[in-house]
Scaffold this active site. Structure first.
Site, mmCIF file in Angstrom:
data_model
loop_
_atom_site.group_PDB
_atom_site.id
_atom_site.type_symbol
_atom_site.label_atom_id
_atom_site.label_comp_id
_atom_site.label_asym_id
_atom_site.label_seq_id
_atom_site.Cartn_x
_atom_site.Cartn_y
_atom_site.Cartn_z
ATOM 1 N N TYR A 155 36.864 44.473 45.191
ATOM 2 C CA TYR A 155 35.820 45.564 45.727
ATOM 3 C C TYR A 155 36.488 46.806 45.697
ATOM 4 O O TYR A 155 35.641 47.715 45.111
ATOM 5 C CB TYR A 155 35.787 45.245 47.186
ATOM 6 C CG TYR A 155 34.746 46.215 47.900
ATOM 7 C CD1 TYR A 155 33.471 45.807 47.747
ATOM 8 C CD2 TYR A 155 35.147 47.208 48.709
ATOM 9 C CE1 TYR A 155 32.535 46.581 48.590
ATOM 10 C CE2 TYR A 155 34.387 47.990 49.498
ATOM 11 C CZ TYR A 155 32.945 47.714 49.217
ATOM 12 O OH TYR A 155 32.376 48.696 49.946
ATOM 13 N N LYS A 159 34.496 49.847 43.353
ATOM 14 C CA LYS A 159 34.103 51.208 43.902
ATOM 15 C C LYS A 159 35.110 52.546 43.262
ATOM 16 O O LYS A 159 34.195 53.598 43.416
ATOM 17 C CB LYS A 159 34.309 51.022 45.455
ATOM 18 C CG LYS A 159 33.386 50.077 46.101
ATOM 19 C CD LYS A 159 32.070 50.381 45.762
ATOM 20 C CE LYS A 159 30.858 49.477 46.712
ATOM 21 N NZ LYS A 159 29.647 49.834 46.499
#
Ligand code: NAD
Length: 251
Positions: A155, A159
């Site tokens: 994740y 990002k």
């Protein structure tokens, strides 16, 4: 305020926690909102609710993991509307765990939804924005993409890539008056966060106590910043990564 009267605004992940607040905010300010989500039930209910309140909303079931579905969706919008004013790339998934606990599928799915979808969506929308003389793109990155919290390597890395993608796209298309910015929220009270809470055994009070402001963020607070970034009130904001954290450092 009616900053988006007669404007077309696409919101990916529009049926989720932050997405719903974004859709409601833009609709309340006069936009025609295009809710893009794979969750047809939530998206239908949201579109109906916005229309019930006098706003304008349509929804489309699009799997953002599919380049073909993204391209077909944008073609659909363009066949009905002469402009696409705002694109909010907000959908995201969070496959949790350190490297040795992640599968290859976790890694690839994360990048497919969190990053590749932006590539395909922006490639489909940008020619229209350039042809009409400009537009605004706002991406949902994350504070964790800039300052990683442990245990979320897929994740956080995706990002970080969203942040880099934002800065690069902004530089490449600023001359065309397409403004590209990103928000980087800290923890926000949404289903995504609540599912993690249930998993980690922590409570909302535990999280609130970690934030100097006294509580984690609300979806409406992220939506308000995104609306500002997309509006004519931010004509020179281009290539900005806005951290929205209540002054919380990542623990
Ligand atoms: P959420 O899970 O409530 O909403 C995400 C939405 O995206 C859902 O409606 C889901 O159906 C949709 N979606 C997921 N995969 C899809 C796909 N393949 N095709 C179409 N739709 C798909 O999450 P949220 O908390 O509202 O998060 C929204 C964004 O904010 C995400 O990008 C997330 O990474 C980011 N973010 C959230 C937090 C937080 O604390 N909640 C913090 C920082 C950043």
């Amino acid at each position: 305020m009616q900053r988006f009267s007669n404007k077309n605004v696409i919101v990916t992940g529009g049926a989720g926690g932050i997405g719903e607040a974004i859709c409601r905010r833009f609709a309340a300010e006069g936009a025609q909102v295009w809710i893009v989500d794979s969750n047809a039930k939530l998206a239908t209910a949201l579109a109906e609710s916005i229309r019930h309140e006098g706003g304008r909303a349509q929804w489309r079931a699009v799997d953002l993991a599919s380049a073909a579905e993204i391209t077909a969706f944008v073609a659909d919008v363009k066949s009905q509307e002469s402009r696409i004013d705002v694109l909010i790339n907000n959908a995201g998934i969070n496959r949790r765990g350190p490297l040795l606990e992640l599968s290859e599928e976790d890694w690839h799915s994360t990048f497919t939804v969190n990053l590749d979808a932006l590539f395909h969506m922006c490639r489909a929308v940008l020619p229209q924005m350039i042809a009409q003389g400009g537009g605004a793109i706002v991406n949902t990155a994350s504070q964790w993409g800039l300052h990683p919290a442990p245990g979320h390597i897929a994740y956080n890395t995706s990002k970080a890539a969203v942040a880099a993608f934002t800065l690069n796209l902004a530089r490449d298309y600023a001359a065309d008056k397409v403004r590209v910015n990103a928000v980087c929220p800290g923890e926000v009270r949404t289903p995504m966060l609540e599912s993690n809470l249930a998993r980690s055994g922590r409570t909302l009070d535990d999280l609130n106590a970690l934030v100097p402001f006294g509580r984690i963020g609300e979806p409406e607070e992220i939506a308000a910043t995104m609306a500002f970034l997309a509006s004519d009130e931010a004509p020179y904001l281009c290539g900005a990564l806005i951290e929205i954290t209540g002054a919380q450092a990542v623990a």
